[in-house]
Design a protein around this motif. Sequence first.
Motif, PDB file in Angstrom:
ATOM      1  N   LYS A 136      -5.148   2.135  -7.223  1.00  0.00           N
ATOM      2  CA  LYS A 136      -3.857   2.182  -6.542  1.00  0.00           C
ATOM      3  C   LYS A 136      -2.802   2.899  -7.381  1.00  0.00           C
ATOM      4  O   LYS A 136      -1.989   3.662  -6.860  1.00  0.00           O
ATOM      5  N   VAL A 137      -2.804   2.645  -8.685  1.00  0.00           N
ATOM      6  CA  VAL A 137      -1.853   3.336  -9.565  1.00  0.00           C
ATOM      7  C   VAL A 137      -2.146   4.833  -9.560  1.00  0.00           C
ATOM      8  O   VAL A 137      -1.239   5.663  -9.459  1.00  0.00           O
ATOM      9  N   GLN A 138      -3.417   5.200  -9.655  1.00  0.00           N
ATOM     10  CA  GLN A 138      -3.805   6.608  -9.649  1.00  0.00           C
ATOM     11  C   GLN A 138      -3.414   7.280  -8.336  1.00  0.00           C
ATOM     12  O   GLN A 138      -2.848   8.382  -8.323  1.00  0.00           O
ATOM     13  N   ASN A 139      -3.701   6.633  -7.211  1.00  0.00           N
ATOM     14  CA  ASN A 139      -3.367   7.201  -5.910  1.00  0.00           C
ATOM     15  C   ASN A 139      -1.870   7.388  -5.733  1.00  0.00           C
ATOM     16  O   ASN A 139      -1.422   8.385  -5.154  1.00  0.00           O
ATOM     17  N   LEU A 140      -1.096   6.432  -6.207  1.00  0.00           N
ATOM     18  CA  LEU A 140       0.356   6.532  -6.112  1.00  0.00           C
ATOM     19  C   LEU A 140       0.871   7.801  -6.773  1.00  0.00           C
ATOM     20  O   LEU A 140       1.709   8.518  -6.215  1.00  0.00           O
ATOM     21  N   LEU A 146      -2.627   4.559  -0.602  1.00  0.00           N
ATOM     22  CA  LEU A 146      -3.004   3.478  -1.504  1.00  0.00           C
ATOM     23  C   LEU A 146      -4.255   2.748  -1.022  1.00  0.00           C
ATOM     24  O   LEU A 146      -5.039   2.250  -1.817  1.00  0.00           O
ATOM     25  N   PHE A 147      -4.432   2.665   0.278  1.00  0.00           N
ATOM     26  CA  PHE A 147      -5.613   2.041   0.856  1.00  0.00           C
ATOM     27  C   PHE A 147      -6.676   3.105   1.138  1.00  0.00           C
ATOM     28  O   PHE A 147      -6.355   4.271   1.337  1.00  0.00           O
ATOM     29  N   ASP A 148      -7.909   2.678   1.198  1.00  0.00           N
ATOM     30  CA  ASP A 148      -8.987   3.565   1.609  1.00  0.00           C
ATOM     31  C   ASP A 148      -8.968   3.637   3.131  1.00  0.00           C
ATOM     32  O   ASP A 148      -9.428   2.717   3.818  1.00  0.00           O
ATOM     33  N   LEU A 149      -8.441   4.727   3.665  1.00  0.00           N
ATOM     34  CA  LEU A 149      -8.267   4.860   5.106  1.00  0.00           C
ATOM     35  C   LEU A 149      -9.587   5.012   5.854  1.00  0.00           C
ATOM     36  O   LEU A 149      -9.633   4.900   7.074  1.00  0.00           O
ATOM     37  N   LYS A 150     -10.653   5.251   5.126  1.00  0.00           N
ATOM     38  CA  LYS A 150     -11.962   5.412   5.759  1.00  0.00           C
ATOM     39  C   LYS A 150     -12.655   4.070   6.007  1.00  0.00           C
ATOM     40  O   LYS A 150     -13.694   4.024   6.643  1.00  0.00           O
ATOM     41  N   LYS A 151     -12.059   3.003   5.530  1.00  0.00           N
ATOM     42  CA  LYS A 151     -12.703   1.698   5.627  1.00  0.00           C
ATOM     43  C   LYS A 151     -12.043   0.757   6.622  1.00  0.00           C
ATOM     44  O   LYS A 151     -12.338  -0.433   6.640  1.00  0.00           O
TER      45      LYS A 151
END
Length: 262
Positions: A136-140, A146-151
């Motif tokens: 989450k820190v890396q994605n930010l 922040l969430f895995d939109l594929k799941k």
Amino acid sequence: MRLFIRFLLCAVAMVFLFSSCKTTKIASGDTKVPLLNTKKVIANHYDNAFRFKSLKARIKATYDDGNKTANLTASLRMEKDKNIWLSVKFGGLIVVAKALITPSRVQYYEVINGTYFDGDFSLLSKWLGTELDFQKVQNLLLGQALFDLKKEKYTSVAEATHYTVVPKKEFTLFERLFAIRADNFKLQNQKITQTTKDRALLMEYPEYQKVGDQDFPKTMKIKASQTNTESRIAMEFRDIQYNAKVSFPFSIPSGAKQITIK
């Protein structure tokens, strides 16, 4: 500075993990962008994720919580999925805080109050009051969701300049919204709201810049609000280099007092 590093971590820590499921189709609306199904919008978002092995950047940051303001500069170094290192300076010269974050460990110290934290994400999540992890820190910092939109199962609407993506079935206590730009499929903003506690987190990416042939955030704004309080950070990323040699020097100063988790 403690305010900068802790607020950055707290911002991400407001996000909870959800169950996984599939995507759904787009809902049409007033649009000037191509009509794509939701699965394709999300796939394009991940296809256009910034690809790197290592990264270096300078950050110009402004912090404001209504009572305190600070203008700071920071050096950022990253090794994908392994290390995030921050060195925060006041006046561009004096190091006032450092942080080193790995998937299994979080360390930071700040000079002014002479305190430090050294623990894993479970301890940090306990301290901050909600679940936090390295991804989450890396994605930010990279302008990714922040969430895995594929799941999960999502629906979306094509707007004038972007696609608004929302969960088909929302979590009981939280609402989430993702605005994905139509030109490069990067995030325009993402918002998490907890209406029962009058709490909201908004992350905006007003500008992107070309780094090689890829899009990387140029500016980022984070606003965290709860009831009658509001905190903001504005960041500008400069001098970005990727796949260069990086190191992550970190040592806690002697005499610093450890922050205890109760």
